[in-house]
Design an enzyme around this catalytic site. Structure first.
Site, short mmCIF file in Angstrom:
data_model
loop_
_atom_site.label_atom_id
_atom_site.label_comp_id
_atom_site.label_asym_id
_atom_site.label_seq_id
_atom_site.Cartn_x
_atom_site.Cartn_y
_atom_site.Cartn_z
CD GLU A 43 35.62 51.11 37.31
OE1 GLU A 43 35.96 50.10 37.96
OE2 GLU A 43 34.72 51.89 37.68
CG ASP A 122 37.34 37.54 32.88
OD1 ASP A 122 38.20 36.69 33.20
OD2 ASP A 122 36.23 37.25 32.41
CG ASP A 158 42.04 38.98 44.05
OD1 ASP A 158 41.64 39.22 42.88
OD2 ASP A 158 41.68 37.98 44.69
CB THR A 197 36.25 47.98 43.62
OG1 THR A 197 36.91 46.75 43.89
CG2 THR A 197 37.21 48.91 42.86
CD GLU A 198 29.64 46.47 44.88
OE1 GLU A 198 28.58 46.48 45.53
OE2 GLU A 198 29.68 46.26 43.65
CE1 TYR A 199 33.69 40.35 42.24
CE2 TYR A 199 33.90 42.07 40.58
CZ TYR A 199 33.34 40.88 41.01
OH TYR A 199 32.44 40.22 40.22
#
Length: 223
Positions: A43, A122, A158, A197-199
């Site tokens: 990752e 990012d 997203d 994932t957390e995001y």
């Protein structure tokens, strides 16, 4: 917003048994780093590492390497790993490294990596920073140099603009787009077995659709 400048982060990383400190020395021999010789998934930009720790726990038959370039973010992953092991959850199939993703071809040999995960990277929204995006054709070229014959890249975000940029880069890099969706959580086929994932949890709870694509470099016959 990324965590930065946590006092002691650099020393904690240097002392951690979970971190590979000389990754270039293992180029071509990553299988020997792990207790078992298994497929290798990485990752790039793992953040606090929860996704990869979940994957390593769910898939002990796969070896994982998490790559993060910020000390204070990697420290959070190390702390979480320590918590898991204190609870009896051992992950011998997972290591971390602190490095820049631009160095991947110096760290992994050709066809050494079976899968690359890019999760909520990012977006680098300014046009002049496009080459820094982890799905730019420059990075796709780096991935192609280390992926196995049938190796793939999985990308989730997203950010619709970044996703559309990524689709165009896949095309321009002459990669094969295996599948994609603009709403992962409402796509039965692509969401099967999805590990969030957390995001991903955060943004989907806000009502943001999650985009995902899976691609691979086209291979020239005989190579």
């Amino acid at each position: 917003m990324r965590l930065r400048n946590i006092p002691g982060a650099k020393n904690a990383i240097l002392e951690s048994p979970y971190v590979i400190h000389d990754p270039e020395a293992h180029k071509g021999t990553w299988a020997a780093v792990f207790p078992e010789k298994q497929p290798l998934h990485i990752e790039v930009g793992m953040g606090k590492g929860r996704f990869l720790m979940d994957m390593a726990r769910l898939h002990p038959e796969i070896n994982y390497v998490g790559i993060e370039m910020y000390d204070s973010v990697l420290l959070r992953a190390l702390q979480k790993r320590e918590e898991l092991e204190a609870a009896g959850i051992m992950l011998p199939n997972l290591f971390f490294m602190r490095t820049d993703a631009r160095l991947l071809p110096e760290i992994f040999a050709g066809q050494e990596v079976d899968r690359i995960y890019l999760n909520f990277s990012d977006p680098w929204p300014k046009a002049r920073h496009a080459k820094r995006r982890l799905t730019s054709r420059e990075f796709l070229d780096r991935y192609a140099k280390i992926l196995a014959k049938d190796g793939i890249v999985e990308f989730k975000t997203d950010n619709r603009d970044l996703f559309e940029f990524s689709l165009e880069e896949i095309k321009e890099a002459d990669w094969e787009l295996l599948c994609h969706t603009f709403d992962l959580h409402h796509d039965t086929a692509m969401s099967a077995g999805n590990v969030m994932t957390e995001y991903e949890e955060k943004f989907s709870a806000m009502g943001n659709p999650i985009c995902k694509l899976v691609g691979r470099p086209r291979r020239i016959p005989g190579r």
